[in-house]
Design a protein around this motif. Structure first.
Motif, PDB file in Angstrom:
ATOM      1  N   GLN A   1       8.635  82.083 -11.688  1.00 22.50           N
ATOM      2  CA  GLN A   1       8.517  80.710 -11.201  1.00 22.50           C
ATOM      3  C   GLN A   1       8.755  80.711  -9.690  1.00 22.50           C
ATOM      4  N   GLY A   2       8.358  79.617  -9.049  1.00 21.23           N
ATOM      5  CA  GLY A   2       8.524  79.549  -7.597  1.00 21.23           C
ATOM      6  C   GLY A   2       7.891  78.296  -7.026  1.00 21.23           C
ATOM      7  N   ILE A   3       7.720  78.297  -5.699  1.00 22.86           N
ATOM      8  CA  ILE A   3       7.167  77.145  -4.982  1.00 22.86           C
ATOM      9  C   ILE A   3       5.965  77.618  -4.163  1.00 22.86           C
ATOM     10  N   LEU A   4       4.928  76.801  -4.166  1.00 25.62           N
ATOM     11  CA  LEU A   4       3.733  77.078  -3.360  1.00 25.62           C
ATOM     12  C   LEU A   4       3.457  75.880  -2.460  1.00 25.62           C
ATOM     13  N   ASN A   5       3.447  76.112  -1.163  1.00 24.16           N
ATOM     14  CA  ASN A   5       3.094  75.054  -0.228  1.00 24.16           C
ATOM     15  C   ASN A   5       1.579  74.836  -0.231  1.00 24.16           C
ATOM     16  N   PRO A   6       1.096  73.745   0.338  1.00 24.16           N
ATOM     17  CA  PRO A   6      -0.345  73.485   0.379  1.00 24.16           C
ATOM     18  C   PRO A   6      -1.112  74.649   1.005  1.00 24.16           C
ATOM     19  N   GLY A   7      -2.145  75.132   0.300  1.00 23.49           N
ATOM     20  CA  GLY A   7      -2.973  76.221   0.799  1.00 23.49           C
ATOM     21  C   GLY A   7      -2.376  77.605   0.656  1.00 23.49           C
ATOM     22  N   ALA A   8      -1.162  77.718   0.147  1.00 24.90           N
ATOM     23  CA  ALA A   8      -0.486  79.022   0.040  1.00 24.90           C
ATOM     24  C   ALA A   8      -0.859  79.740  -1.256  1.00 24.90           C
ATOM     25  N   SER A   9      -0.679  81.053  -1.233  1.00 27.47           N
ATOM     26  CA  SER A   9      -0.943  81.903  -2.405  1.00 27.47           C
ATOM     27  C   SER A   9       0.271  82.778  -2.673  1.00 27.47           C
ATOM     28  N   THR A  10       0.335  83.292  -3.883  1.00 33.12           N
ATOM     29  CA  THR A  10       1.381  84.249  -4.231  1.00 33.12           C
ATOM     30  C   THR A  10       0.861  85.181  -5.310  1.00 33.12           C
ATOM     31  N   ASN A  11       1.373  86.409  -5.307  1.00 30.29           N
ATOM     32  CA  ASN A  11       0.996  87.397  -6.317  1.00 30.29           C
ATOM     33  C   ASN A  11       2.100  87.513  -7.363  1.00 30.29           C
ATOM     34  N   ILE A  12       1.687  87.556  -8.623  1.00 28.48           N
ATOM     35  CA  ILE A  12       2.616  87.654  -9.747  1.00 28.48           C
ATOM     36  C   ILE A  12       2.430  89.012 -10.417  1.00 28.48           C
ATOM     37  N   ALA A  13       3.494  89.806 -10.501  1.00 26.79           N
ATOM     38  CA  ALA A  13       3.444  91.094 -11.192  1.00 26.79           C
ATOM     39  C   ALA A  13       3.786  90.882 -12.668  1.00 26.79           C
ATOM     40  N   VAL A  14       2.915  91.401 -13.538  1.00 31.37           N
ATOM     41  CA  VAL A  14       3.109  91.273 -14.980  1.00 31.37           C
ATOM     42  C   VAL A  14       3.199  92.676 -15.572  1.00 31.37           C
ATOM     43  N   MET A  15       4.347  93.002 -16.151  1.00 29.21           N
ATOM     44  CA  MET A  15       4.581  94.348 -16.684  1.00 29.21           C
ATOM     45  C   MET A  15       4.741  94.289 -18.203  1.00 29.21           C
ATOM     46  N   LEU A  16       3.884  95.022 -18.874  1.00 28.01           N
ATOM     47  CA  LEU A  16       3.932  95.115 -20.336  1.00 28.01           C
ATOM     48  C   LEU A  16       4.876  96.244 -20.722  1.00 28.01           C
ATOM     49  N   GLN A  17       5.923  95.921 -21.466  1.00 29.85           N
ATOM     50  CA  GLN A  17       6.910  96.910 -21.866  1.00 29.85           C
ATOM     51  C   GLN A  17       6.335  97.818 -22.958  1.00 29.85           C
ATOM     52  N   PRO A  18       6.831  99.081 -23.050  1.00 33.26           N
ATOM     53  CA  PRO A  18       6.309 100.001 -24.074  1.00 33.26           C
ATOM     54  C   PRO A  18       6.460  99.419 -25.477  1.00 33.26           C
ATOM     55  N   PHE A  19       5.442  99.605 -26.296  1.00 31.22           N
ATOM     56  CA  PHE A  19       5.474  99.127 -27.669  1.00 31.22           C
ATOM     57  C   PHE A  19       4.428  99.889 -28.471  1.00 31.22           C
ATOM     58  N   THR A  20       4.555  99.834 -29.792  1.00 32.75           N
ATOM     59  CA  THR A  20       3.583 100.470 -30.675  1.00 32.75           C
ATOM     60  C   THR A  20       2.372  99.559 -30.790  1.00 32.75           C
ATOM     61  N   TYR A  21       1.267 100.006 -30.277  1.00 34.34           N
ATOM     62  CA  TYR A  21       0.066  99.179 -30.188  1.00 34.34           C
ATOM     63  C   TYR A  21      -0.508  98.905 -31.569  1.00 34.34           C
ATOM     64  N   ASP A  22      -0.785  97.654 -31.836  1.00 34.26           N
ATOM     65  CA  ASP A  22      -1.400  97.217 -33.086  1.00 34.26           C
ATOM     66  C   ASP A  22      -2.676  96.461 -32.737  1.00 34.26           C
ATOM     67  N   PRO A  23      -3.844  96.979 -33.108  1.00 30.83           N
ATOM     68  CA  PRO A  23      -5.099  96.293 -32.773  1.00 30.83           C
ATOM     69  C   PRO A  23      -5.148  94.849 -33.251  1.00 30.83           C
ATOM     70  N   ALA A  24      -4.449  94.555 -34.351  1.00 35.91           N
ATOM     71  CA  ALA A  24      -4.471  93.189 -34.867  1.00 35.91           C
ATOM     72  C   ALA A  24      -3.714  92.220 -33.970  1.00 35.91           C
ATOM     73  N   GLU A  25      -2.911  92.748 -33.054  1.00 33.50           N
ATOM     74  CA  GLU A  25      -2.082  91.900 -32.199  1.00 33.50           C
ATOM     75  C   GLU A  25      -2.742  91.603 -30.853  1.00 33.50           C
ATOM     76  N   LYS A  26      -3.824  92.295 -30.541  1.00 32.29           N
ATOM     77  CA  LYS A  26      -4.357  92.239 -29.184  1.00 32.29           C
ATOM     78  C   LYS A  26      -4.891  90.859 -28.793  1.00 32.29           C
ATOM     79  N   ASN A  27      -5.256  90.036 -29.747  1.00 33.16           N
ATOM     80  CA  ASN A  27      -5.778  88.712 -29.414  1.00 33.16           C
ATOM     81  C   ASN A  27      -4.704  87.629 -29.425  1.00 33.16           C
ATOM     82  N   LYS A  28      -3.449  88.026 -29.655  1.00 30.40           N
ATOM     83  CA  LYS A  28      -2.369  87.046 -29.743  1.00 30.40           C
ATOM     84  C   LYS A  28      -1.594  86.883 -28.441  1.00 30.40           C
ATOM     85  N   HIS A  29      -1.811  87.783 -27.475  1.00 33.85           N
ATOM     86  CA  HIS A  29      -1.072  87.720 -26.214  1.00 33.85           C
ATOM     87  C   HIS A  29      -1.864  86.906 -25.190  1.00 33.85           C
TER      88      HIS A  29
END
Length: 223
Positions: free
Chosen positions: A59-87
């Motif tokens: 979360q944060g604040i953006l002034n008019p015309g400003a941009s910000t980059n958001i880092a999204v890190m997926l933690q290690p997990f056992t991949y399940d193909p049935a789950e891929k459309n739920k995130h």
């Protein structure tokens, strides 16, 4: 109903892509959000799978015309193909009231539904390396599997019971013969047949181990 922030908030990219393998490594992606309005806004990143991701800043604040980059890190997990459309991810925004620039937690907590604007949800895409095939979901047990294993366990139990009974009889016979020998009544002692030796105790351990393994197998099949 909450309003949409799509009219003034630009979110790039439209999808979050994560590259595997996912079991032992953190996979990262990023978002860029831009405020095209003429007012300062506060934003909050939300996801349908909060335990799987680490978002900085969330979360944060953006002034008019400003941009910000958001880092999204997926933690290690056992991949399940049935789950891929739920995130999925979405960005909630709110115009920042005058003088409200510090306690964002309280601001979001006290915000009314009319104040909060929500972006369209962004889907997460999981990309497995070419040499790592997608894991197939476990096949549900067939009724025949349970019946077959149950019959095998029953058969083993009957074999153990039969061997124990035979061994008990042989031990009683051996005891009787020893008593006759000790009393000197040698004439009445008949020679033992070749199969009258007591069963090897190791046989019990082997049969018991097989029975235990079958029991564990039944438990797994039933689950």
């Amino acid at each position: 109903m909450t309003a949409s922030s799509d009219s003034f908030l630009v979110i790039e990219p439209a999808q979050l892509r994560f590259k595997g393998p996912f079991k032992d490594e953190v996979s990262s992606s990023s978002l860029k959000i831009t405020n095209h309005s003429d007012k300062a806004i506060t934003f909050k990143i939300k996801t349908t799978a909060p335990k799987r991701y680490c978002v900085r800043p969330n979360q944060g604040i953006l002034n008019p015309g400003a941009s910000t980059n958001i880092a999204v890190m997926l933690q290690p997990f056992t991949y399940d193909p049935a789950e891929k459309n739920k995130h999925k991810f979405m960005v909630q925004t709110m115009f920042l009231p005058e003088g409200e620039h510090s306690d964002l937690e309280t601001l979001w907590k006290n915000a009314s539904p009319e104040q909060v604007m929500t972006s369209n949800k962004m889907r997460c895409v999981f990309e497995q390396p070419a040499d790592v095939p997608e894991e197939s979901p476990l096949r549900p047990p067939e009724p025949g599997d349970i019946k077959k294993v149950t019959e095998e366990v029953k058969h083993l139990r009957e074999e153990i019971s039969s061997v124990m009974s035979e061994n008990q009889q042989l031990m009683e016979e051996a005891t009787r013969l020893r008593r006759q020998l000790a009393s000197g009544d040698v004439a009445s002692v008949a020679p033992l047949p070749p199969t009258t030796a007591p069963a090897d105790p190791m046989m019990y351990y082997v049969l018991a181990l097989v029975l235990l393994c079958c029991g564990v197998l039944i438990g797994r099949v039933v689950m």
